[in-house]
Design an enzyme around this catalytic site. Structure first.
Site, PDB file in Angstrom:
ATOM      1  CG  ASP A 411      13.935   4.876  73.339  1.00  0.00           C
ATOM      2  OD1 ASP A 411      14.569   3.962  72.774  1.00  0.00           O
ATOM      3  OD2 ASP A 411      13.620   4.850  74.541  1.00  0.00           O
ATOM      4  CD  GLU A 464      13.665   1.148  70.254  1.00  0.00           C
ATOM      5  OE1 GLU A 464      14.381   0.213  70.625  1.00  0.00           O
ATOM      6  OE2 GLU A 464      13.246   2.023  71.033  1.00  0.00           O
TER       7      GLU A 464
END
EC number: 2.4.1.18
Length: 731
Positions: A411, A464
């Site tokens: 993330d 990401e």
């Protein structure tokens, strides 16, 4: 002889300064005072039990009452040396005496090699030495079972173990620091598996806090925050899957991922229940993988798991670590891969967790311009500190090895890579070269990826990453970050911007649907329609579609078919597979009731199942996702008709023609260039009645003639239903 002289002669009382630090909880080596120590011709046993009324030493068959010295310190002088073993008999108010081995007679449970590797940031199995570990030792008086505890806090003045076993008081179980390692350690006999504990930390700043174990393997159910001792007894049944995984490269395999938030998919389910229900659902609808929003323990449910406090503990909301293993095992045995979201970028500031753990910035960077993420109100890890980097790299390996996880979706990578990420001018500190790149974070990501792929062949790491940072999926030995894949955020934004427009305006934005092919092979991409697109007022995929319900359903079906046909792997957030109309919230479940109606949701779900089945069985759609050989435009420029068409090629020589009519009107008599003459079968028509479409189509296929068109040697005349997708293959 006075009492004081007797104490001095027999060494019953330690040095007053040592005793003062022991009582205050700030002694670095309580084992140097407590336990058994020889003085000339006698042995002194000391025990620190502030709440006890009586303590005795049991040696062989003899009982030696211990004298209360002061402040809870008991001691006895035995008239001999070479003491082999003994036990303590302890009596607390209103309770019967109980016998236990003395915690302060055991050697450290960490070796010099472990401490050296950790200090160098190279201990790849850090979870085996830090944290809480049930152990047993064979002694002269029998087997001693208990739990060893080890925690890194180099600047702490003192640390004590607290828990249910001592009424959460921070005095009678002080820990020792091992040399200059900064690791504090203690073996506590008879500590139960399942017992709760914390560390009472006397910080360098003078503040005393009660902390959860950074390496806890299990926790209390939030909002409670204690760590829990656990020991796995799980027997895996996925040996075939793990063997096959090691021989695969996911980049060249089909990957259709169902993104899931466990707490709101079907609320109230445990890991065991999810092992049945989620597995059955994913298999039925043809997905190859699930991606779980973060499962590491987090106190705030509203963070969706992205503010982690216990990186080594699966959330206890749904069961035990072994029950989480059972969920992964069930998915594997059904042929489904498991990816988890992993959050090494930042962590929350909860006073009982990682932040300022020993009274100093320890896990976080000491420079506030680097150590805090202002948007999220969190701390940023100090990626340049060896021990912190080791904590995170080992954590990645822990999930891959201990829980058989098949992939990590990392993330917020952009926030790690750029020192000025979401910071005002003057609010960030440049690197040693004056640039904005976080060189320590780059090195950490490279180390994590290289180590993970070496240790667990066949796994996938996914970034990401929302910027144009070069080489995200380039191997580390070629200077890249070493990820297997990255999310294609540009494709997602352009596609959703285009598809949300009324068809009469789409021709002016045709480039939004073709631009992605200019960079489609620069990285290994995942095409994400993720949770981020159905929250914070963005609505849902259904809600983005213009028009009435019939048109919305057609638009969503064509969008999904376009996603699956485009080069890259697929990711779809739960609920979007049946066109949920309400924005997602972690506080409630999906709107499964939509599937009970005779509406459009059943058709959309049927479409997803069919395109997954087609996708998995047609290598043209996945075997060359990352190379130009796998793709060729038929016509990228038909903006007047809002039509896109291209060919997908498989390594096996197979071909799939994909045609998309994003106009709101039917195109009949549409001539399409094709690579060969003959019969072309209609593999997919998103407007078919089985999907609750209008049923317009080509009667299952078309005949291509040797009439060149679109630069191809053959062509066929098609009917393109309004807002639809057609996939065709040569028969």
């Amino acid at each position: 002889m006075s009492h004081a002289d007797q104490l001095a002669r027999t060494h019953l009382a330690p040095d007053p300064a040592d005793l003062s630090r022991l009582v205050a909880g700030t002694h670095h080596d309580p084992h140097g005072i407590l336990g058994a120590h020889e003085y000339g011709d006698h042995t002194v046993i000391r025990a620190f039990r502030p709440h006890a009324t009586e303590v005795a030493a049991l040696v062989g068959g003899d009982r030696f009452a211990m004298q209360h010295i002061e402040s809870g310190l008991f001691a006895v002088a035995l008239p001999f040396t070479n003491l082999i073993d003994y036990r303590l008999q302890i009596t607390y108010p209103d309770s019967e005496p109980y016998v236990v081995a003395d915690a302060y007679r055991f050697l450290p449970t960490l070796g010099e090699v472990d401490l050296h590797l950790f200090g160098e940031g190279r201990h790849e199995r850090l979870w085996e030495v830090l944290g809480a570990h049930p152990r047993s030792f064979t002694t002269a008086d029998g087997v001693v079972t208990g739990v060893s505890f080890a925690v890194w806090a180099p600047n702490a003045k003192g640390i004590s173990l607290i828990g249910e076993f001592n009424g959460w008081t921070g005095t009678e179980a002080p820990m020792r620091v091992l040399g200059s390692s900064g690791v504090w350690e203690l073996f506590w006999p008879d500590f139960p598996i399942g017992g709760l504990y914390k560390f009472k930390v006397h910080g360098a700043d003078g503040v005393v806090t009660e902390r959860a174990d950074p390496m806890a393997f299990a926790t209390e159910v939030p909002p409670h925050t204690a760590s829990r001792v656990t020991l796995s007894s799980y027997t895996w049944g996925d040996a075939d899957w793990m063997t096959q995984r090691a021989a695969r490269n996911p980049v060249f395999e089909p990957m259709s991922t169902y993104e899931v938030h466990l707490g709101s998919w079907r609320p109230g389910l445990s890991y065991r229940q999810l092992a049945r229900e989620l597995t059955d659902y994913v298999v039925e609808h043809g997905f190859t993988h699930v991606e779980l929003l973060p499962v590491a323990e987090h106190p705030f449910a509203g963070s969706w798991g992205y503010q982690v406090t216990s990186y080594y503990a699966p959330t206890s909301r749904f069961g035990t670590p072994d029950e989480f293993r059972a969920l992964v095992d069930a998915l594997h045995q059904a042929g489904i891969g498991v990816i988890v979201d992993w959050v090494p970028a930042h962590f929350p500031k909860d006073a009982w967790a990682l932040g300022r753990f020993d009274g100093t910035p320890l896990y976080e960077h000491s420079d506030p311009k680097r150590g805090e993420q202002l948007d999220w109100g969190t701390y940023v890890f100090d990626f340049g500190r060896r021990e912190v980097r080791n904590f995170l790299v080992a954590n990645a390996l822990y999930w891959l090895q201990e829980f058989h996880i098949d992939g990590l979706r990392v993330d917020a990578v952009a926030s790690m890579l750029y020192l000025d990420y979401s910071r005002p001018e003057g609010g960030w500190t440049p690197n040693i070269y004056g640039g904005r790149e976080n060189l320590e974070a780059v090195q950490f990501l490279q180390e994590m990826n290289a180590t993970a792929h070496k240790s667990a062949p066949g796994i996938v790491t996914i970034a990401e990453e929302s910027t144009s940072w070069p080489g995200v999926t380039r191997p580390t030995n070629l200077g890249g970050l070493g990820f297997s894949m990255k999310w294609n955020m540009g494709w997602m934004h352009d596609t959703l911007d285009y598809i949300s427009r009324d068809p009469i305006y789409r021709s002016y934005h045709h480039h939004e649907m073709t631009f992605s092919m200019l960079y489609a092979f620069s990285e290994n991409y995942v095409l994400p329609l993720s949770h981020d697109e159905v929250v914070h007022g963005k609505g849902t995929l259904w809600g983005r579609m213009p028009g009435n319900n019939h048109v919305k359903a057609a638009g969503l079906r064509s969008l999904l078919a376009y996603q699956w046909a485009h080069p890259g792997k697929q990711l779809l957030f739960m609920g979007q597979e049946f066109g949920q109309r309400a924005e997602w919230s972690e506080e409630r479940g999906l709107d499964w009731w939509q599937l009970d109606e005779q509406g459009f949701s059943n058709g959309i779900l049927r479409l997803v199942r069919d395109i997954n089945d087609i996708y998995r069985s047609h290598p043209a759609l996945w075997s060359q996702d990352t190379v130009p050989d796998g793709y060729s435009w038929i016509d990228a420029n038909d903006s007047a008709n809002n039509v896109l068409s291209f060919l997908r090629y498989g390594k096996d020589g197979s071909v799939m023609a994909c045609v998309f009519n994003f106009a709101g009107a039917e195109h009949s008599g549409y001539r399409l260039g094709l690579p060969s003459a003959g019969r072309w079968r209609e593999v997919l028509n998103t407007d078919a009645t089985v999907y609750n479409g209008s049923g317009i189509g080509n009667m299952g296929g078309v005949d291509a003639t040797e009439d060149p068109w679109h630069g191809r040697p053959a062509s066929a005349v098609l009917v393109l239903p309004p807002t639809s997708a057609l996939w065709l293959e040569p028969k």
